[in-house]
Design an enzyme around this catalytic site. Sequence first.
Site, mmCIF file in Angstrom:
data_model
loop_
_atom_site.group_PDB
_atom_site.id
_atom_site.type_symbol
_atom_site.label_atom_id
_atom_site.label_comp_id
_atom_site.label_asym_id
_atom_site.label_seq_id
_atom_site.Cartn_x
_atom_site.Cartn_y
_atom_site.Cartn_z
ATOM 1 N N ASP A 82 -3.988 10.006 -0.354
ATOM 2 C CA ASP A 82 -3.145 8.818 -0.451
ATOM 3 C C ASP A 82 -2.691 8.587 -1.903
ATOM 4 O O ASP A 82 -3.457 8.809 -2.847
ATOM 5 C CB ASP A 82 -4.009 7.630 0.041
ATOM 6 C CG ASP A 82 -3.225 6.363 0.251
ATOM 7 O OD1 ASP A 82 -2.029 6.451 0.585
ATOM 8 O OD2 ASP A 82 -3.832 5.277 0.109
ATOM 9 N N GLU A 134 7.256 7.339 0.045
ATOM 10 C CA GLU A 134 7.431 5.871 0.033
ATOM 11 C C GLU A 134 8.766 5.536 -0.602
ATOM 12 O O GLU A 134 9.109 6.061 -1.663
ATOM 13 C CB GLU A 134 6.285 5.199 -0.746
ATOM 14 C CG GLU A 134 6.437 3.666 -0.817
ATOM 15 C CD GLU A 134 5.225 2.998 -1.452
ATOM 16 O OE1 GLU A 134 4.075 3.422 -1.190
ATOM 17 O OE2 GLU A 134 5.436 2.042 -2.234
ATOM 18 N N HIS A 178 -0.749 -4.219 -1.976
ATOM 19 C CA HIS A 178 -2.143 -3.766 -1.936
ATOM 20 C C HIS A 178 -3.095 -4.874 -2.395
ATOM 21 O O HIS A 178 -2.731 -5.704 -3.219
ATOM 22 C CB HIS A 178 -2.329 -2.556 -2.854
ATOM 23 C CG HIS A 178 -1.533 -1.357 -2.426
ATOM 24 N ND1 HIS A 178 -0.367 -0.979 -3.034
ATOM 25 C CD2 HIS A 178 -1.756 -0.457 -1.448
ATOM 26 C CE1 HIS A 178 0.099 0.107 -2.442
ATOM 27 N NE2 HIS A 178 -0.718 0.448 -1.478
ATOM 28 N N GLY A 179 -4.303 -4.854 -1.885
ATOM 29 C CA GLY A 179 -5.325 -5.816 -2.318
ATOM 30 C C GLY A 179 -5.281 -7.079 -1.481
ATOM 31 O O GLY A 179 -4.525 -7.177 -0.506
ATOM 32 N N HIS A 206 1.661 0.013 4.193
ATOM 33 C CA HIS A 206 0.555 -0.039 3.223
ATOM 34 C C HIS A 206 0.132 -1.492 3.052
ATOM 35 O O HIS A 206 0.778 -2.401 3.551
ATOM 36 C CB HIS A 206 1.023 0.525 1.870
ATOM 37 C CG HIS A 206 1.092 2.024 1.826
ATOM 38 N ND1 HIS A 206 0.317 2.773 0.980
ATOM 39 C CD2 HIS A 206 1.816 2.901 2.544
ATOM 40 C CE1 HIS A 206 0.579 4.060 1.164
ATOM 41 N NE2 HIS A 206 1.500 4.174 2.114
ATOM 42 N N GLY A 207 -0.960 -1.680 2.318
ATOM 43 C CA GLY A 207 -1.390 -3.050 2.012
ATOM 44 C C GLY A 207 -1.808 -3.813 3.246
ATOM 45 O O GLY A 207 -1.509 -5.008 3.404
ATOM 46 N N GLY A 208 -2.550 -3.146 4.139
ATOM 47 C CA GLY A 208 -2.920 -3.778 5.412
ATOM 48 C C GLY A 208 -3.894 -4.937 5.286
ATOM 49 O O GLY A 208 -3.905 -5.834 6.143
ATOM 50 N N THR A 209 -4.681 -4.958 4.227
ATOM 51 C CA THR A 209 -5.689 -6.022 4.096
ATOM 52 C C THR A 209 -5.031 -7.398 4.016
ATOM 53 O O THR A 209 -4.177 -7.625 3.159
ATOM 54 C CB THR A 209 -6.544 -5.784 2.824
ATOM 55 O OG1 THR A 209 -7.194 -4.534 2.965
ATOM 56 C CG2 THR A 209 -7.559 -6.911 2.617
ATOM 57 N N THR A 231 -8.840 -2.294 0.941
ATOM 58 C CA THR A 231 -9.653 -3.389 0.398
ATOM 59 C C THR A 231 -10.541 -4.025 1.464
ATOM 60 O O THR A 231 -11.699 -4.365 1.195
ATOM 61 C CB THR A 231 -8.723 -4.469 -0.221
ATOM 62 O OG1 THR A 231 -7.829 -3.810 -1.122
ATOM 63 C CG2 THR A 231 -9.507 -5.522 -0.968
HETATM 64 P P1 13P Z 1 -5.109 -2.628 1.067
HETATM 65 O O1 13P Z 1 -6.113 -2.363 -0.008
HETATM 66 O O2 13P Z 1 -4.320 -3.861 0.836
HETATM 67 O O3 13P Z 1 -5.708 -2.584 2.423
HETATM 68 O O4 13P Z 1 -4.030 -1.436 0.990
HETATM 69 C C1 13P Z 1 -4.408 -0.168 1.352
HETATM 70 C C2 13P Z 1 -3.345 0.829 1.155
HETATM 71 O O5 13P Z 1 -2.188 0.561 1.353
HETATM 72 C C3 13P Z 1 -3.749 2.171 0.746
HETATM 73 O O6 13P Z 1 -2.668 3.011 0.573
#
Ligand code: 13P
Length: 281
Positions: A82, A134, A178-179, A206-209, A231
């Site tokens: 990744d 991306e 992200h995060g 991306h950035g699923g958290t 995260t």
């Molecule tokens: P998060 O840390 O927000 O879940 O993002 C993960 C991500 O997109 C890794 O590529």
Amino acid sequence: MPLVKMSPLLQKARQEGYAVGSFSVANMEMVLGVLKAVEETKSPAIIQIAEVRLNHSPLELIGPLMVAAAKASSVPVAVHFDHGKTTEKIKQALEFGFTSVMLDGSHLPFEENARITAETKQLASEYDADCEGEIGCVGGSEDGSEDIAINCTSPVQALEFYEKTGVDALAVAIGNAHGNYKQAPKLRFDILEETAGLVKAPLVLHGGTGILPDDFKKCIKLGINKINIATATFDSVEQSAREAYAAQAIKGYYDLQTAEVEGAYRNAMKHIEIFGCANKA
Ligand code: 13P
């Protein structure tokens, strides 16, 4: 079930309308927890590690572990590199048997991003592996070390990027970052819908958290087939260990290890249910 490429998992998800969880891992406990969840629910899965994490989890150690775990799994598991930053590390991941890679050129001018992504796609194909790109810029950064501003994807540019690179999966920026979010993001579903109408590759979030379950579901309906979660896994592992200490359940190291595996398992189970990928292995 063998280690598999990412593309057949995502193509099936696209046809049947669900998303495959792409879970970031940093150690054996996280790998064990995620695999326990996907085996139990008969889900396809992707396990991944980003290049910025390699200071903590050297690729020559965690890479073979991830590949071995996927090979031993009873469900199809792809192993993904990744947010690659260097061709050197991407090549190393491919040598270890990773079945997909991403070179993140999203912060670069369009032509430069398209050029290096097309080169990475060519390199990956020499290893019979897949390539993710991306377009637009997801906010923040994988390890929180940079505060990259969100730059939403232009659907027309996404199509041009896809045609120039031939990527197997395309990550879009629709207000995600992200995060941990300070508050749940307002995602640009209009951009997602338009991009999915133009680009024939599975799309990646991306950035699923911290994205709300209903928003995940709406994204999946509109064309997202791979969702990256990092995260939330790390937080869940930490939380699980804290809870076990608070409950005085940790009498020695292996109780801590059990709590870590449990934290990764719980987080994967929660997302598998939202993503609709149970029983799709
Ligand atoms: P998060 O840390 O927000 O879940 O993002 C993960 C991500 O997109 C890794 O590529």
